[in-house]
Design a protein around this motif. Structure first.
Motif, short mmCIF file in Angstrom:
data_model
loop_
_atom_site.label_atom_id
_atom_site.label_comp_id
_atom_site.label_asym_id
_atom_site.label_seq_id
_atom_site.Cartn_x
_atom_site.Cartn_y
_atom_site.Cartn_z
N ALA A 1 0.77 -1.22 0.05
CA ALA A 1 -0.01 0.11 0.04
C ALA A 1 0.77 1.15 0.15
CB ALA A 1 -1.04 -0.22 1.23
N LEU A 2 2.16 1.08 0.56
CA LEU A 2 3.01 2.40 0.56
C LEU A 2 3.56 2.59 -0.77
CD1 LEU A 2 5.65 3.13 3.40
CD2 LEU A 2 6.19 3.11 1.10
N VAL B 1 6.14 5.06 -5.65
CA VAL B 1 7.39 4.72 -5.77
C VAL B 1 7.67 3.02 -5.89
CG1 VAL B 1 8.30 6.39 -4.26
CG2 VAL B 1 7.67 4.23 -3.49
N PRO B 2 8.39 2.66 -6.97
CA PRO B 2 8.60 1.11 -7.15
C PRO B 2 8.89 0.36 -5.86
CG PRO B 2 9.83 2.60 -8.65
CD PRO B 2 9.55 3.45 -7.71
N GLU B 3 8.54 -0.83 -6.08
CA GLU B 3 8.71 -1.83 -4.73
C GLU B 3 9.98 -1.95 -4.12
OE1 GLU B 3 7.91 -6.22 -3.64
OE2 GLU B 3 7.12 -5.57 -5.33
N GLU C 1 11.33 -0.66 -0.41
CA GLU C 1 11.65 -1.70 0.71
C GLU C 1 12.80 -1.35 1.25
OE1 GLU C 1 12.38 -6.53 0.88
OE2 GLU C 1 11.72 -5.65 -0.83
N VAL C 2 13.83 -1.12 0.42
CA VAL C 2 15.20 -0.42 0.72
C VAL C 2 15.16 0.69 1.64
CG1 VAL C 2 17.48 0.51 0.05
CG2 VAL C 2 16.25 -1.55 -1.17
N LEU C 3 14.28 1.68 1.16
CA LEU C 3 14.19 2.69 2.04
C LEU C 3 13.63 2.52 3.42
CD1 LEU C 3 14.50 6.05 2.41
CD2 LEU C 3 12.20 6.20 1.28
N VAL C 4 12.31 1.67 3.41
CA VAL C 4 11.73 1.48 4.76
C VAL C 4 12.55 0.64 5.74
CG1 VAL C 4 9.95 -0.08 5.75
CG2 VAL C 4 9.40 1.55 3.99
N THR C 5 13.52 -0.47 5.30
CA THR C 5 14.25 -1.13 5.89
C THR C 5 15.57 -0.26 6.52
OG1 THR C 5 14.21 -3.12 4.63
CG2 THR C 5 16.14 -3.10 5.90
N ALA C 6 15.89 0.84 5.76
CA ALA C 6 16.82 1.68 6.34
C ALA C 6 16.31 2.54 7.60
CB ALA C 6 17.57 2.43 5.40
N CYS C 7 15.07 3.15 7.51
CA CYS C 7 14.57 4.00 8.21
C CYS C 7 14.06 3.18 9.58
CB CYS C 7 13.28 4.63 7.69
SG CYS C 7 13.49 5.90 6.49
#
Length: 349
Positions: free
Chosen positions: A57-58, A64-66, A70-76
């Motif tokens: 959903a994000l 933004v592409p998957e 996923e990379v950005l969320v993991t880092a945050c």
């Protein structure tokens, strides 16, 4: 080819220092730009409005592409800006308070200010060290670092929450209850004035700054309930006398912009504007007298090297300047704020 000489370093039996601190320093840009990217695409605001979101959903909501999502969320998450609740990601308290657009102390404009205004100069920091000159590009060279053309509006918006939170910290430790009228010299967007008035019901404040800065201040004051107690006075403290009739003068994060000669001149100007027993308050990230830190003051000094002729000064240096200007009874009040770690206070005899 003969083997390289054995220097006694790096052999199997040698114990090397832990490399982790150096790796953290070298890759520090990764952290700041992860935060910058997340704020720029509106990640934290989106999650706040949705009450959290699945990764799928994000990606749809932010467009933004998957893979990068996923990379950005993991880092945050790893940085403590987000957390997982089952299969949904949500803001942590830190992000919810400071990175959601519209919040009282939203720091996103500050992040943008760093990204667009401050960091380009930092990419040339070695040139500043070699030349002892600011390396930040100016839209209008020769007009001065605080000219309207050289300080975009988002610069002042970005500093406002930082100033507000610093003012809250200062107000908890510096007693202004007996002060009726304070002159905030170089008061920028008025954040210090508003916070100090909120915490001192008997206080009124005049924000003294360049005319174009006062325009931003007036707009900000319209959104507050303190318009009767905070006013602006346009001027140039290097070209004219400061307005009189104030019990105290505040210099918050001002003196670090200038070299020692200029800073001393400004304190002389403050001395002339104050009445007998008038108070001057210098609020800064103070450098330790032995110049061993603290880290935030030392790095802010590097930031001054990039964009100004100034640096961050020691407590002892400020004591000396104040004494030479004629002030007496100098004392240092430490506190913990995002933009300052203490205040140096003195009075006009």
């Amino acid at each position: 080819m003969s083997p390289a000489p054995n220097t006694g370093e790096g052999g199997e039996g040698d114990r090397l220092p832990d490399l982790a601190p150096l790796m953290g320093m070298a890759s520090g840009l990764w952290v700041s730009q992860t935060l910058s990217a997340a704020e720029e695409i509106g990640l934290f605001t989106f999650l706040s409005e949705e009450g959290g979101s699945s990764l799928a959903a994000l990606t749809r909501g932010l467009g933004v592409p998957e893979r990068p999502a996923e990379v950005l969320v993991t880092a945050c998450v790893a940085l403590g800006l987000l957390r997982w609740e089952d299969d949904r990601v949500v803001n942590t308290d830190l992000s919810e308070h400071y990175l959601v657009r519209g919040r009282d102390y939203y720091m996103g404009d500050y992040v943008r200010m760093l990204r667009e205004f401050v960091y380009p100069g930092w990419m040339r920091i070695a040139d500043a060290v070699r030349s002892d000159r600011p390396v930040r590009d100016e839209s209008a060279p020769g007009k001065g670092i605080f000219a309207k053309e050289n300080r975009p509006e988002f610069f002042w918006k970005g500093l406002r929450p930082l100033s507000s939170l610093t003012a809250r910290a200062l107000a908890e430790e510096v007693d202004l209850t007996s002060t009726a009228s304070l002159l905030d010299v170089g008061g920028g967007g008025g954040a210090f004035a508003v916070e100090l008035c909120r915490r001192n019901p008997g206080l009124s404040v005049t924000v003294y700054d360049l005319p174009h800065v006062c325009e931003h201040t007036r707009e900000f004051l319209l959104s507050t309930d303190l318009r009767e107690r905070v006013r602006v006075h346009p001027g140039d403290f290097f070209a004219e006398e400061l307005p009189s009739g104030h019990d105290a003068i505040l210099l918050s994060m001002i003196l670090h912009d200038w070299d020692e000669t200029t800073g001393r001149k400004l304190l002389d100007t403050c001395f002339q504007a104050l009445p007998p027993d008038g108070l001057v308050v210098v609020s800064e990230l103070l450098v330790d007298d032995d110049r061993s830190g603290p880290l935030d003051a030392a790095l802010m000094s590097m930031n001054m090297l990039v964009g100004t002729p100034g640096r961050n000064y020691t407590t002892g240096e400020y004591r000396s300047w104040l004494t030479d200007a004629g002030f007496v009874g100098t004392e240092v009040v430490p506190f913990h704020g995002p933009g300052a770690n203490g205040a140096v206070l003195a009075r006009k005899p």
